[in-house]
Write a protein that holds these residues in place. Structure first.
Motif, PDB file in Angstrom:
ATOM      1  N   GLU A 170     -15.858   5.781  14.786  1.00 46.00           N
ATOM      2  CA  GLU A 170     -16.532   4.315  15.889  1.00 46.00           C
ATOM      3  C   GLU A 170     -17.790   5.758  15.856  1.00 46.00           C
ATOM      4  O   GLU A 170     -17.274   6.158  16.493  1.00 46.00           O
ATOM      5  CB  GLU A 170     -15.389   4.154  17.214  1.00 46.00           C
ATOM      6  N   GLY A 171     -19.171   4.758  15.795  1.00 48.66           N
ATOM      7  CA  GLY A 171     -19.743   5.577  16.592  1.00 48.66           C
ATOM      8  C   GLY A 171     -20.470   6.385  15.164  1.00 48.66           C
ATOM      9  O   GLY A 171     -21.877   6.708  15.831  1.00 48.66           O
ATOM     10  N   GLU A 172     -19.987   6.881  14.683  1.00 48.86           N
ATOM     11  CA  GLU A 172     -20.927   7.603  13.605  1.00 48.86           C
ATOM     12  C   GLU A 172     -21.967   7.143  12.755  1.00 48.86           C
ATOM     13  O   GLU A 172     -21.557   6.076  12.088  1.00 48.86           O
ATOM     14  CB  GLU A 172     -19.616   9.008  13.095  1.00 48.86           C
ATOM     15  N   THR A 173     -22.992   8.090  12.357  1.00 52.32           N
ATOM     16  CA  THR A 173     -23.448   8.079  11.157  1.00 52.32           C
ATOM     17  C   THR A 173     -23.236   9.132   9.847  1.00 52.32           C
ATOM     18  O   THR A 173     -23.117  10.163  10.267  1.00 52.32           O
ATOM     19  CB  THR A 173     -25.341   8.103  11.255  1.00 52.32           C
ATOM     20  N   LEU A 174     -22.729   8.503   8.861  1.00 47.09           N
ATOM     21  CA  LEU A 174     -22.479   9.494   7.895  1.00 47.09           C
ATOM     22  C   LEU A 174     -23.079   8.555   6.347  1.00 47.09           C
ATOM     23  O   LEU A 174     -23.335   7.885   6.600  1.00 47.09           O
ATOM     24  CB  LEU A 174     -20.655   9.232   7.590  1.00 47.09           C
ATOM     25  N   CYS A 175     -23.750   9.773   6.176  1.00 54.38           N
ATOM     26  CA  CYS A 175     -24.389   9.409   4.323  1.00 54.38           C
ATOM     27  C   CYS A 175     -23.486   9.646   3.664  1.00 54.38           C
ATOM     28  O   CYS A 175     -22.825  11.101   3.467  1.00 54.38           O
ATOM     29  CB  CYS A 175     -25.527  10.551   4.985  1.00 54.38           C
ATOM     30  N   LEU A 176     -23.828   9.144   2.602  1.00 52.32           N
ATOM     31  CA  LEU A 176     -23.163   9.360   1.495  1.00 52.32           C
ATOM     32  C   LEU A 176     -24.776  10.012  -0.103  1.00 52.32           C
ATOM     33  O   LEU A 176     -25.341   8.816   0.237  1.00 52.32           O
ATOM     34  CB  LEU A 176     -22.967   8.203   0.738  1.00 52.32           C
TER      35      LEU A 176
END
Length: 253
Positions: free
Chosen positions: A33-39
């Motif tokens: 929650e609240g994280e930015t994950l880049c694929l």
């Protein structure tokens, strides 16, 4: 509990020759929650397929995806998608509607009263640095690429979803506009406090915007970690070569 979780997901497609191709192969991955994950990854590595599993634009052949602990395959698809902001290249705006109508569309579908929609549209246009007085009644064809993308982000936020899915949101823009929006997005992240999954082929962009990166290779997860993890502790030769191709210097490890 993770905000989003892919649990041993796979996805098969049939190609033009009638052969089965596995676009995603046994991926397990969680976004807090609240994280930015880049694929990230090369073309055809499964980035967008993985993203679209979250809002059921793609259904896994194997495994399951959860949002807030709920299996998305069991959710009402309309409610699921309205609870997930979704931003694509070029904004994906409806050309026959003006900016205000594009941004406020989901509010209309939710049955909001006109004053509430107007107030929300105005607040969101200001949030993405578009003056409501100047832009509210323009059509998408009257906007620059960067302006269309800002409107697309505003539309995705109108229902205040906890999760924002972004598929190459800056990919169709010129380098200067892309750099400007990247800086604006970093500020927007702090303002809206969302869980974000962002697909990009631009490693520098991922390093600038992501808390963590998930690097895909041929539908499989090559490495997950922070920018320093990938730079200093690449998992294998593919990760090293991927970093060298983007930054022109050997990675450590």
């Amino acid at each position: 509990m993770p905000a989003i979780e892919w649990c041993q997901v796979g996805r098969d497609f049939v190609d033009d020759r009638g052969e089965v191709v596995r676009a995603v192969d046994g991926v397990s991955l969680a976004v807090e929650e609240g994280e930015t994950l880049c694929l990230i990854g090369t073309s055809g590595s499964g980035k967008t397929t993985l993203l679209k599993m979250v809002n059921r634009l793609v259904v896994p052949t194997l495994g399951r995806v959860t949002v807030g602990g709920q299996d998305v395959s069991l959710a009402d698809v309309i409610a699921l998608r309205r609870g997930l902001g979704y931003v694509i290249q070029s904004g994906g705006l409806l050309p026959h509607l003006d900016v205000a109508a594009n941004v406020g569309l989901l509010g209309v579908l939710e049955g909001w009263e006109a004053p509430r929609i107007e107030a929300r549209v105005r607040a969101l246009l200001e949030l993405v640095n578009l003056s409501p007085e100047t832009f509210a009644h323009r059509r998408p064809a009257e906007l620059s690429g960067g302006e269309r993308q800002r409107v697309g982000v505003a539309r995705a936020l109108v229902l205040d979803p906890p999760v924002l899915l972004m598929d190459e949101p800056f990919g169709a823009l010129d380098p200067l506009t892309r750099a400007d929006l990247r800086r604006e997005f970093a500020g927007l992240k702090r303002a809206v406090d969302k869980t974000i999954v962002l697909v990009t082929h631009d490693l520098a962009e991922a390093f600038a915007l992501g808390d963590r990166m998930a690097l895909l290779d041929g539908g499989r997860l090559a490495q997950v970690g922070t920018a320093s993890d990938l730079r200093e502790r690449p998992a294998d030769d593919f990760v090293r070569r991927f970093l060298e191709a983007h930054f022109g210097e050997p990675s450590h490890g």
